[in-house]
Write an enzyme that holds these catalytic residues in place. Structure first.
Site, PDB file in Angstrom:
ATOM      1  N   HIS A 106       0.881  -1.173   0.000  1.00 15.95           N
ATOM      2  CA  HIS A 106       0.000   0.000   0.000  1.00 15.95           C
ATOM      3  C   HIS A 106       0.918   1.223   0.000  1.00 15.95           C
ATOM      4  O   HIS A 106       1.983   1.200   0.640  1.00 15.95           O
ATOM      5  CB  HIS A 106      -0.831   0.125   1.270  1.00 15.95           C
ATOM      6  CG  HIS A 106      -1.811  -0.973   1.538  1.00 15.95           C
ATOM      7  ND1 HIS A 106      -1.469  -2.104   2.213  1.00 15.95           N
ATOM      8  CD2 HIS A 106      -3.126  -1.079   1.255  1.00 15.95           C
ATOM      9  CE1 HIS A 106      -2.540  -2.879   2.332  1.00 15.95           C
ATOM     10  NE2 HIS A 106      -3.562  -2.279   1.758  1.00 15.95           N
ATOM     11  N   ASP A 109       2.164   2.151   3.426  1.00 16.94           N
ATOM     12  CA  ASP A 109       3.064   1.209   4.122  1.00 16.94           C
ATOM     13  C   ASP A 109       4.507   1.609   3.871  1.00 16.94           C
ATOM     14  O   ASP A 109       5.343   1.537   4.759  1.00 16.94           O
ATOM     15  CB  ASP A 109       3.015  -0.230   3.572  1.00 16.94           C
ATOM     16  CG  ASP A 109       1.649  -0.810   3.386  1.00 16.94           C
ATOM     17  OD1 ASP A 109       0.760  -0.448   4.148  1.00 16.94           O
ATOM     18  OD2 ASP A 109       1.501  -1.648   2.465  1.00 16.94           O
ATOM     19  N   GLU A 237     -10.699  -6.941  -4.605  1.00 22.18           N
ATOM     20  CA  GLU A 237     -10.477  -7.993  -3.604  1.00 22.18           C
ATOM     21  C   GLU A 237     -11.700  -8.077  -2.702  1.00 22.18           C
ATOM     22  O   GLU A 237     -11.855  -7.269  -1.776  1.00 22.18           O
ATOM     23  CB  GLU A 237      -9.217  -7.666  -2.793  1.00 22.18           C
ATOM     24  CG  GLU A 237      -8.873  -8.742  -1.790  1.00 22.18           C
ATOM     25  CD  GLU A 237      -7.620  -8.402  -0.999  1.00 22.18           C
ATOM     26  OE1 GLU A 237      -6.620  -7.950  -1.602  1.00 22.18           O
ATOM     27  OE2 GLU A 237      -7.644  -8.577   0.226  1.00 22.18           O
ATOM     28  N   GLU A 273      -9.145 -13.696  -1.625  1.00 22.32           N
ATOM     29  CA  GLU A 273      -8.410 -14.004  -0.381  1.00 22.32           C
ATOM     30  C   GLU A 273      -9.167 -15.053   0.432  1.00 22.32           C
ATOM     31  O   GLU A 273     -10.368 -14.931   0.667  1.00 22.32           O
ATOM     32  CB  GLU A 273      -8.231 -12.712   0.434  1.00 22.32           C
ATOM     33  CG  GLU A 273      -7.571 -12.956   1.779  1.00 22.32           C
ATOM     34  CD  GLU A 273      -7.042 -11.684   2.425  1.00 22.32           C
ATOM     35  OE1 GLU A 273      -6.613 -10.763   1.692  1.00 22.32           O
ATOM     36  OE2 GLU A 273      -7.057 -11.610   3.665  1.00 22.32           O
ATOM     37  N   HIS A 276     -11.145 -13.947   3.514  1.00 26.36           N
ATOM     38  CA  HIS A 276     -12.313 -13.152   3.135  1.00 26.36           C
ATOM     39  C   HIS A 276     -13.439 -14.062   2.652  1.00 26.36           C
ATOM     40  O   HIS A 276     -14.611 -13.809   2.931  1.00 26.36           O
ATOM     41  CB  HIS A 276     -11.967 -12.157   2.025  1.00 26.36           C
ATOM     42  CG  HIS A 276     -10.959 -11.121   2.428  1.00 26.36           C
ATOM     43  ND1 HIS A 276     -10.545 -10.123   1.576  1.00 26.36           N
ATOM     44  CD2 HIS A 276     -10.291 -10.920   3.586  1.00 26.36           C
ATOM     45  CE1 HIS A 276      -9.664  -9.357   2.194  1.00 26.36           C
ATOM     46  NE2 HIS A 276      -9.491  -9.829   3.408  1.00 26.36           N
ATOM     47  N   ASP A 301      -4.813 -13.768  -2.614  1.00 23.50           N
ATOM     48  CA  ASP A 301      -4.198 -13.449  -1.330  1.00 23.50           C
ATOM     49  C   ASP A 301      -4.256 -14.716  -0.497  1.00 23.50           C
ATOM     50  O   ASP A 301      -5.329 -15.149  -0.043  1.00 23.50           O
ATOM     51  CB  ASP A 301      -4.911 -12.275  -0.642  1.00 23.50           C
ATOM     52  CG  ASP A 301      -4.238 -10.945  -0.966  1.00 23.50           C
ATOM     53  OD1 ASP A 301      -3.367 -10.912  -1.866  1.00 23.50           O
ATOM     54  OD2 ASP A 301      -4.570  -9.923  -0.310  1.00 23.50           O
ATOM     55  N   ASP A 312     -10.955 -11.745  10.522  1.00 25.48           N
ATOM     56  CA  ASP A 312      -9.915 -11.902   9.516  1.00 25.48           C
ATOM     57  C   ASP A 312      -8.574 -12.072  10.212  1.00 25.48           C
ATOM     58  O   ASP A 312      -7.851 -11.106  10.421  1.00 25.48           O
ATOM     59  CB  ASP A 312      -9.941 -10.628   8.651  1.00 25.48           C
ATOM     60  CG  ASP A 312      -9.149 -10.772   7.375  1.00 25.48           C
ATOM     61  OD1 ASP A 312      -8.761 -11.898   7.035  1.00 25.48           O
ATOM     62  OD2 ASP A 312      -8.932  -9.742   6.703  1.00 25.48           O
ATOM     63  N   ASP A 314      -5.927 -13.640   9.186  1.00 23.77           N
ATOM     64  CA  ASP A 314      -4.770 -13.548   8.280  1.00 23.77           C
ATOM     65  C   ASP A 314      -3.628 -14.466   8.683  1.00 23.77           C
ATOM     66  O   ASP A 314      -2.469 -14.036   8.775  1.00 23.77           O
ATOM     67  CB  ASP A 314      -4.246 -12.097   8.229  1.00 23.77           C
ATOM     68  CG  ASP A 314      -5.079 -11.218   7.298  1.00 23.77           C
ATOM     69  OD1 ASP A 314      -5.898 -11.741   6.526  1.00 23.77           O
ATOM     70  OD2 ASP A 314      -4.891  -9.975   7.343  1.00 23.77           O
ATOM     71  N   ASP A 344      -0.900 -12.621   2.188  1.00 24.45           N
ATOM     72  CA  ASP A 344      -1.488 -11.550   2.994  1.00 24.45           C
ATOM     73  C   ASP A 344      -1.713 -12.157   4.373  1.00 24.45           C
ATOM     74  O   ASP A 344      -2.830 -12.502   4.750  1.00 24.45           O
ATOM     75  CB  ASP A 344      -2.791 -11.050   2.357  1.00 24.45           C
ATOM     76  CG  ASP A 344      -3.277  -9.781   3.033  1.00 24.45           C
ATOM     77  OD1 ASP A 344      -2.661  -9.372   4.035  1.00 24.45           O
ATOM     78  OD2 ASP A 344      -4.277  -9.200   2.565  1.00 24.45           O
TER      79      ASP A 344
END
Ligand code: XUL
Ligand code: CO
Length: 441
Positions: A106, A109, A237, A273, A276, A301, A312, A314, A344
């Site tokens: 991003h 980031d 996404e 993802e 998700h 992802d 989430d 991750d 991700d």
């Protein structure tokens, strides 16, 4: 690129050692240097692993109840450009040592946000130059870029779907800069994830207006990409919720409807993802299958969640069965083109040492190498595909073909079937097929 110190001292570039390694950091299944091909490509060419800048470099591993725990000796905690450059140095060292070929970011980031958009752009530009130097020196390539349109308080009510037109315009300007950065880095794609493009309460939300604004926003981004000759692919996404109560990009089917409604179908595909998908109440295979059926699967992802938690999480995808089911769909569409497998994923709060970054990614890479091998073996064996073909064989008879071709009416069906005994089904053999998959994993 600065002649930087080593940020992961003592970590050697990961090697393949096979099923019984001496080193816990050695690959057991993924051999990035193997020339062995499955379905025409090496494992490295199929899997196209990416690491993300946000979790790897910027996630301190805090949670709503506790402070960050991650140890990041290269990071002085400041918002300076020097610090941002050092993070990039550490990241590219990590990518090289972990044998990861791609990365994702991003805008916020990698570079600090300034007081104005102009200052943010200058910061971003400086860091992009630094990343480009690493790439030129043989570092990982950019799988995709994106803009963070959800963290800053101005985006509390959404970005493209904000009730405030100036917030929309600010977000649009931010995407312009992020597209410039992605193009400058040779990015193969650009992602839209609508973290707050949705609502928390319908009482204060004009949903039809917000959805049309979101479509306008995407259209403007596509137009700009054309103007600057950015050839990367655009991905939505999907995610149903979190941070918003409801996100307009809820799942693949919802997004396809949205794209078709606003004339954007075919111009934007998907980055799907795993966590998700499960938040949306689907399996990952479901989401991938919906996307592939519409010729719209771009990238993945790669992570997984803890289903009984319901958010989430991750986590790193270390379940080879899941990876096999993912790779079955990917091989079924002929493999990735511009996309890849982006981790991700973040370490658990308790895994706070820099070395845990290597353990986590290595485990995910090995799980996907196993998944790829299993998926290719399932396809070579052919039993599964043959079962499905036979399961539908009545559709290849004259009646089935006529129905599919639209050559038979309701009244004709009635005439044909009225005196026939009720049709009988064959078993779906779900348990046999589930077990068949496990034979190959
Ligand atoms: C959030 C998420 C994002 C996107 C990029 O759940 O997955 O990190 O991948 O914005
Ligand atoms: Co994601």
């Amino acid at each position: 690129m600065s002649a930087s110190a080593e940020h992961f001292p003592g970590v050697r570039t990961l090697r393949f050692e096979g099923p019984d390694p001496k080193d816990t950091l050695a690959f057991r299944h993924y051999d990035p240097d193997s020339s062995e091909r499955v379905e025409g490509r090496t494992a490295r060419e199929h899997l196209r692993f990416a690491a993300c800048f946000w979790h790897t470099m910027r996630n301190g591993l805090g949670d709503p109840f506790g402070a960050p725990t991650a140890l990041t000796p290269w990071d002085d905690g400041s918002e300076s450009l020097d610090n941002a450059k050092r993070r990039v140095d550490a990241f590219f060292e990590f990518l090289t040592k972990c044998r990861i070929d791609f990365w994702c970011f991003h805008d916020r980031d990698i570079a600090p946000e300034g007081r104005t958009l102009a200052e943010s752009e200058r910061n971003l530009h400086a860091i992009v130059e630094h990343c480009a130097a690493h790439q030129r020196a043989g570092g990982a390539k950019l799988l995709w870029g994106t803009a963070n349109l959800f963290s800053h308080p101005r985006y509390a009510s959404g970005a493209a779907t904000s009730p405030n037109a100036r917030v929309f315009a600010h977000a649009a300007a931010q995407v312009k800069h992020a597209l410039d950065a992605t193009k400058a880095l040779g990015g193969l794609g650009y992602v839209f994830w609508g973290g707050r493009e949705g609502y928390t309460s319908l009482l204060n939300t004009d949903m039809p207006r917000e959805r049309s604004h979101l479509a306008r926003f995407l259209g403007m981004a596509l137009d700009y990409a054309k103007a600057i000759d950015f050839r990367g692919r655009f991905y939505i996404e999907p995610k149903p919720k979190e941070p918003s109560t409801h996100q307009y990009d809820a799942d693949a089917a919802t997004c396809l409807n949205f794209l078709r409604e606003f004339g954007l179908f075919g111009r934007v595909s998907f980055n799907i993802e795993t966590n998700h998908a499960t938040l949306a109440g689907h399996t990952m295979e479901h989401e991938l299958t919906v996307a592939v059926a519409a010729n719209s699967l771009g990238s993945i992802d790669a992570n997984m969640g803890t289903p009984n938690l319901g958010w989430d999480t991750d986590q790193f995808p270390i379940d080879p069965s899941l990876c096999a089911r993912v790779m079955l769909v990917v091989l079924g569409m002929g493999g990735f083109t511009t996309g890849g497998l982006n981790f991700d994923a973040k370490r658990r709060r308790e895994s706070f040492e820099p070395i845990d970054l290597f353990h986590a990614h290595r485990a995910g890479m090995d799980a996907f190498a196993r998944g790829l091998r299993a998926a290719a073996a399932i396809r070579a064996d052919g039993t599964l595909a043959e079962f499905v073909r036979r399961h539908y064989r009545s559709w290849d008879d004259s009646l089935g073909r006529k129905i599919e071709a639209g050559e038979i009416s309701l009244a004709e069906c009635e005439r044909l079937m009225r005196d026939e005994p009720s049709p009988t089904l064959e078993s779906g053999r779900q348990e046999m097929l589930e077990d068949l998959i496990l034979r190959f994993v």
